[in-house]
Design a protein around this motif. Structure first.
Motif, PDB file in Angstrom:
ATOM      1  N   GLY A 103      44.163  16.235  38.361  1.00 54.80           N
ATOM      2  CA  GLY A 103      45.071  17.281  37.916  1.00 54.80           C
ATOM      3  C   GLY A 103      44.655  18.581  38.556  1.00 54.80           C
ATOM      4  O   GLY A 103      43.605  18.674  39.199  1.00 54.80           O
ATOM      5  N   THR A 104      45.465  19.613  38.383  1.00 52.89           N
ATOM      6  CA  THR A 104      45.165  20.893  39.041  1.00 52.89           C
ATOM      7  C   THR A 104      43.866  21.504  38.525  1.00 52.89           C
ATOM      8  O   THR A 104      43.092  22.068  39.298  1.00 52.89           O
ATOM      9  CB  THR A 104      46.323  21.876  38.846  1.00 52.89           C
ATOM     10  OG1 THR A 104      46.602  22.015  37.434  1.00 52.89           O
ATOM     11  CG2 THR A 104      47.579  21.393  39.559  1.00 52.89           C
TER      12      THR A 104
ATOM     13  N   ASP B  37      53.502  31.799  23.199  1.00 58.32           N
ATOM     14  CA  ASP B  37      53.753  30.360  23.283  1.00 58.32           C
ATOM     15  C   ASP B  37      53.942  29.993  24.745  1.00 58.32           C
ATOM     16  O   ASP B  37      54.478  30.786  25.535  1.00 58.32           O
ATOM     17  CB  ASP B  37      54.994  29.987  22.469  1.00 58.32           C
ATOM     18  CG  ASP B  37      55.137  28.484  22.277  1.00 58.32           C
ATOM     19  OD1 ASP B  37      54.130  27.760  22.441  1.00 58.32           O
ATOM     20  OD2 ASP B  37      56.254  28.027  21.977  1.00 58.32           O
ATOM     21  N   PHE B  38      53.506  28.802  25.110  1.00 47.90           N
ATOM     22  CA  PHE B  38      53.631  28.319  26.490  1.00 47.90           C
ATOM     23  C   PHE B  38      53.871  26.814  26.433  1.00 47.90           C
ATOM     24  O   PHE B  38      53.069  26.070  25.860  1.00 47.90           O
ATOM     25  CB  PHE B  38      52.358  28.626  27.289  1.00 47.90           C
ATOM     26  CG  PHE B  38      52.453  28.272  28.748  1.00 47.90           C
ATOM     27  CD1 PHE B  38      52.798  29.231  29.692  1.00 47.90           C
ATOM     28  CD2 PHE B  38      52.205  26.980  29.197  1.00 47.90           C
ATOM     29  CE1 PHE B  38      52.890  28.916  31.045  1.00 47.90           C
ATOM     30  CE2 PHE B  38      52.285  26.649  30.532  1.00 47.90           C
ATOM     31  CZ  PHE B  38      52.633  27.623  31.462  1.00 47.90           C
ATOM     32  N   VAL B  39      54.993  26.383  27.019  1.00 48.78           N
ATOM     33  CA  VAL B  39      55.355  24.965  27.022  1.00 48.78           C
ATOM     34  C   VAL B  39      55.610  24.541  28.458  1.00 48.78           C
ATOM     35  O   VAL B  39      56.410  25.165  29.170  1.00 48.78           O
ATOM     36  CB  VAL B  39      56.611  24.700  26.166  1.00 48.78           C
ATOM     37  CG1 VAL B  39      56.884  23.199  26.095  1.00 48.78           C
ATOM     38  CG2 VAL B  39      56.447  25.282  24.773  1.00 48.78           C
ATOM     39  N   GLU B  40      54.935  23.486  28.902  1.00 44.64           N
ATOM     40  CA  GLU B  40      55.080  23.005  30.275  1.00 44.64           C
ATOM     41  C   GLU B  40      56.291  22.079  30.399  1.00 44.64           C
ATOM     42  O   GLU B  40      56.376  21.047  29.718  1.00 44.64           O
ATOM     43  CB  GLU B  40      53.801  22.277  30.711  1.00 44.64           C
ATOM     44  CG  GLU B  40      53.829  21.754  32.134  1.00 44.64           C
ATOM     45  CD  GLU B  40      53.672  22.843  33.184  1.00 44.64           C
ATOM     46  OE1 GLU B  40      53.612  22.487  34.377  1.00 44.64           O
ATOM     47  OE2 GLU B  40      53.595  24.029  32.820  1.00 44.64           O
ATOM     48  N   LYS B  41      57.257  22.457  31.229  1.00 39.85           N
ATOM     49  CA  LYS B  41      58.431  21.649  31.569  1.00 39.85           C
ATOM     50  C   LYS B  41      59.153  21.100  30.343  1.00 39.85           C
ATOM     51  O   LYS B  41      59.327  19.891  30.193  1.00 39.85           O
ATOM     52  CB  LYS B  41      58.034  20.515  32.526  1.00 39.85           C
ATOM     53  CG  LYS B  41      57.457  21.016  33.847  1.00 39.85           C
ATOM     54  CD  LYS B  41      57.096  19.893  34.792  1.00 39.85           C
ATOM     55  CE  LYS B  41      56.545  20.454  36.099  1.00 39.85           C
ATOM     56  NZ  LYS B  41      56.159  19.394  37.053  1.00 39.85           N
ATOM     57  N   PRO B  42      59.603  21.986  29.443  1.00 33.73           N
ATOM     58  CA  PRO B  42      60.276  21.509  28.225  1.00 33.73           C
ATOM     59  C   PRO B  42      61.687  21.008  28.520  1.00 33.73           C
ATOM     60  O   PRO B  42      62.366  21.507  29.418  1.00 33.73           O
ATOM     61  CB  PRO B  42      60.327  22.763  27.348  1.00 33.73           C
ATOM     62  CG  PRO B  42      60.365  23.899  28.336  1.00 33.73           C
ATOM     63  CD  PRO B  42      59.511  23.452  29.501  1.00 33.73           C
ATOM     64  N   GLU B  43      62.137  20.001  27.763  1.00 29.11           N
ATOM     65  CA  GLU B  43      63.500  19.490  27.934  1.00 29.11           C
ATOM     66  C   GLU B  43      64.525  20.514  27.463  1.00 29.11           C
ATOM     67  O   GLU B  43      65.626  20.600  28.012  1.00 29.11           O
ATOM     68  CB  GLU B  43      63.671  18.184  27.158  1.00 29.11           C
ATOM     69  CG  GLU B  43      62.854  17.020  27.721  1.00 29.11           C
ATOM     70  CD  GLU B  43      63.138  15.735  26.984  1.00 29.11           C
ATOM     71  OE1 GLU B  43      64.046  15.723  26.120  1.00 29.11           O
ATOM     72  OE2 GLU B  43      62.457  14.731  27.267  1.00 29.11           O
TER      73      GLU B  43
ATOM     74  N   GLY C 212      53.209  29.808  38.636  1.00 26.24           N
ATOM     75  CA  GLY C 212      52.085  29.074  39.205  1.00 26.24           C
ATOM     76  C   GLY C 212      51.041  29.975  39.824  1.00 26.24           C
ATOM     77  O   GLY C 212      50.291  29.559  40.710  1.00 26.24           O
ATOM     78  N   VAL C 213      50.964  31.219  39.354  1.00 23.28           N
ATOM     79  CA  VAL C 213      49.972  32.199  39.813  1.00 23.28           C
ATOM     80  C   VAL C 213      49.178  32.642  38.588  1.00 23.28           C
ATOM     81  O   VAL C 213      49.740  33.221  37.652  1.00 23.28           O
ATOM     82  CB  VAL C 213      50.641  33.417  40.488  1.00 23.28           C
ATOM     83  CG1 VAL C 213      49.598  34.453  40.884  1.00 23.28           C
ATOM     84  CG2 VAL C 213      51.463  32.984  41.692  1.00 23.28           C
ATOM     85  N   TYR C 214      47.871  32.348  38.574  1.00 26.66           N
ATOM     86  CA  TYR C 214      47.020  32.666  37.434  1.00 26.66           C
ATOM     87  C   TYR C 214      45.808  33.481  37.899  1.00 26.66           C
ATOM     88  O   TYR C 214      45.269  33.240  38.975  1.00 26.66           O
ATOM     89  CB  TYR C 214      46.486  31.391  36.766  1.00 26.66           C
ATOM     90  CG  TYR C 214      47.503  30.306  36.540  1.00 26.66           C
ATOM     91  CD1 TYR C 214      48.625  30.517  35.747  1.00 26.66           C
ATOM     92  CD2 TYR C 214      47.328  29.041  37.112  1.00 26.66           C
ATOM     93  CE1 TYR C 214      49.555  29.505  35.533  1.00 26.66           C
ATOM     94  CE2 TYR C 214      48.249  28.020  36.903  1.00 26.66           C
ATOM     95  CZ  TYR C 214      49.368  28.260  36.116  1.00 26.66           C
ATOM     96  OH  TYR C 214      50.277  27.260  35.911  1.00 26.66           O
TER      97      TYR C 214
ATOM     98  N   GLY D  42      48.826  23.970  33.706  1.00 25.02           N
ATOM     99  CA  GLY D  42      50.015  24.201  32.906  1.00 25.02           C
ATOM    100  C   GLY D  42      50.049  23.449  31.599  1.00 25.02           C
ATOM    101  O   GLY D  42      50.591  23.941  30.599  1.00 25.02           O
ATOM    102  N   LYS D  43      49.472  22.254  31.566  1.00 25.19           N
ATOM    103  CA  LYS D  43      49.522  21.421  30.362  1.00 25.19           C
ATOM    104  C   LYS D  43      48.343  21.648  29.428  1.00 25.19           C
ATOM    105  O   LYS D  43      48.455  21.364  28.225  1.00 25.19           O
ATOM    106  CB  LYS D  43      49.575  19.947  30.762  1.00 25.19           C
ATOM    107  CG  LYS D  43      50.847  19.552  31.488  1.00 25.19           C
ATOM    108  CD  LYS D  43      50.816  18.076  31.884  1.00 25.19           C
ATOM    109  CE  LYS D  43      52.094  17.681  32.637  1.00 25.19           C
ATOM    110  NZ  LYS D  43      52.045  16.257  33.066  1.00 25.19           N
ATOM    111  N   ASP D  44      47.222  22.129  29.954  1.00 25.15           N
ATOM    112  CA  ASP D  44      46.007  22.181  29.140  1.00 25.15           C
ATOM    113  C   ASP D  44      45.334  23.553  29.128  1.00 25.15           C
ATOM    114  O   ASP D  44      45.119  24.131  28.061  1.00 25.15           O
ATOM    115  CB  ASP D  44      45.005  21.125  29.642  1.00 25.15           C
ATOM    116  CG  ASP D  44      45.614  19.730  29.671  1.00 25.15           C
ATOM    117  OD1 ASP D  44      45.867  19.181  28.598  1.00 25.15           O
ATOM    118  OD2 ASP D  44      45.866  19.214  30.778  1.00 25.15           O
TER     119      ASP D  44
END
Length: 422
Positions: free
Chosen positions: A109-110, A186-192, A209-211, A236-238
């Motif tokens: 993962g990234t 709040d932060f949600v990765e690729k929500p439907e 994608g810039v941190y 993004g996910k963790d």
């Protein structure tokens, strides 16, 4: 913050460009190259934009993390980016996947990709105070130094660059909510079902994608994450959601660091993820407009790259109905045009033979279009030879039988596809 401190901040930072992704939605364009190595804009590779932003922001300590089919990318980096001088503390460090943790684990993962290179980053001298983590597969112009100042002034451990995106497209990104101080709630990765911006029901606030991280915080977070067997080991996910949960993550709005040429005024804040065939085609074709949203001619913020030593483009035959002609097109060095191009972008060393016509198309380097061929709304891959008289982009049913055709009707053509039609 004093102006003197702000001026010196880039020297305390190291940028890590994540360039290991395949980009499966680009299909055959990434069969032999990683997504960051894909050609873009007539002369460039996609990764050139993140790297040029670093150089222009005076961030000259850069690591490039690679994995998937990296040969083309590494060759480009060697050719284009070897001008940095290690003697004065400048470098681009190539960080390919090496199973550094054990003999089984490539980058998972990234976040894991950065974790597996922590010892290298910590060995840099002077030791970095800040780590800038960048995706190597987006197209934009941004002053990272301005974002770094914003990060320090807000006093958080983590800052995420964000941009407003139409809500219909936001499912492809990390989506966030912020308060009045720009702390991320709040932060949600690729929500439907992406949440909207309050007062703007048709838009969502998305991660670019810039941190930026305080280095010590990032090191400890990566150690914590790698020990978590349930983690995806992904920023993004963790990593970012955990920073949000702990109240140490802030947003940086792209309009505060987006680069425009002085004469442009207030144009669109341009940022593109060219992760699909349609998006890739559209972003390239946009550059052929008289006044495109992305200005590649701004000499105050150049995009650096490698250019092969080729003669200028040439337009040949002064004969009626056989003159080389290009209208609203971008033509790279080494091209010879006898036919006609319209709203198209041609990379280096392409050949357009007599009576051929190219409309609204992207031709990668060394494409040869045969006499009398007609190409419309297509992407022609590197080195493809289009036979004389072939027609592409006018009969969707025939295109789908022979080539890859998107839902929007963009046709992707490779040499293998051409060979199979013969």
């Amino acid at each position: 913050m004093s102006e003197k401190r702000a001026f010196k901040l880039p020297g305390y930072a190291v940028a890590l460009v994540l360039a290991g992704g395949r980009g499966k939605r680009l299909h055959e364009l990434t069969d032999n190259r990683a997504k960051p190595a894909i050609y873009f804009g007539g002369n460039f590779r996609i990764i050139d934009f993140a790297l040029s932003n670093c150089i222009n922001s005076n961030i000259r300590r850069i690591g490039v993390v690679t994995q998937y089919k990296s040969h083309s990318l590494l060759r480009h980096l060697r050719r284009a980016w070897s001008f940095l001088r290690g003697e004065v503390g400048e470098f681009i460090d190539l960080l390919p996947a090496q199973q550094r943790v054990d003999e089984e684990s490539w980058y998972r993962g990234t976040a894991d990709a950065v974790y597996q290179n922590i010892d290298i980053v910590q060995s840099y001298r002077p030791a970095p105070e800040f780590i800038i983590v960048l995706a190597g597969d987006h197209v934009y112009k941004m002053d990272y130094a301005a974002m770094l100042v914003d990060h320090v002034e807000k006093g958080g451990e983590c800052t995420v660059a964000c941009i407003e995106v139409p809500r219909a497209n936001a499912s492809a990104f990390g989506v966030m909510a912020v308060d009045e101080s720009e702390k991320i709630l709040d932060f949600v990765e690729k929500p439907e079902n992406p949440p909207c911006i309050p007062g703007k029901p048709d838009h969502s606030l998305c991660s670019m994608g810039v941190y930026i991280f305080n280095a010590k915080y990032l090191y400890s977070e990566l150690e914590r994450d790698i020990a978590d067997e349930s983690s995806n080991h992904d920023f993004g996910k963790d990593i970012i959601p955990n920073a949000v949960k702990n109240g140490v993550a802030f947003a940086h709005f792209f309009q505060g660091s987006c680069i425009h040429a002085p004469e442009e005024g207030q144009k669109e804040h341009y940022w593109r993820d060219v992760g699909t065939v349609d998006a890739y085609w559209e972003a390239n074709i946009d550059l052929t407009a008289t006044d495109p949203a992305l200005n590649l001619y701004d000499r105050n913020w150049p995009i650096w790259t490698y250019r092969p030593q080729l003669p200028p483009a040439k337009f040949v035959h002064n004969q009626y109905n056989r003159r080389g002609l290009s209208i609203e097109s971008t033509i790279a060095n080494g091209c010879i045009i006898s036919g006609e191009t319209n709203r198209s972008i041609l990379f280096s060393a392409c050949r357009i033979h007599s009576y051929a016509r190219i409309d609204w198309s992207v031709l990668l380097p060394e494409v040869d279009i045969g006499t009398g061929a007609r190409i419309r709304r297509a992407i022609i891959d590197h080195g493809v030879r289009i036979p004389a008289g072939m027609i592409i982009g006018e009969d969707e049913q025939e295109d789908r039988r022979r080539f890859r055709c998107t839902q929007n009707g963009i046709v992707l053509v490779t040499q293998l596809m051409i060979d199979q039609t013969q």
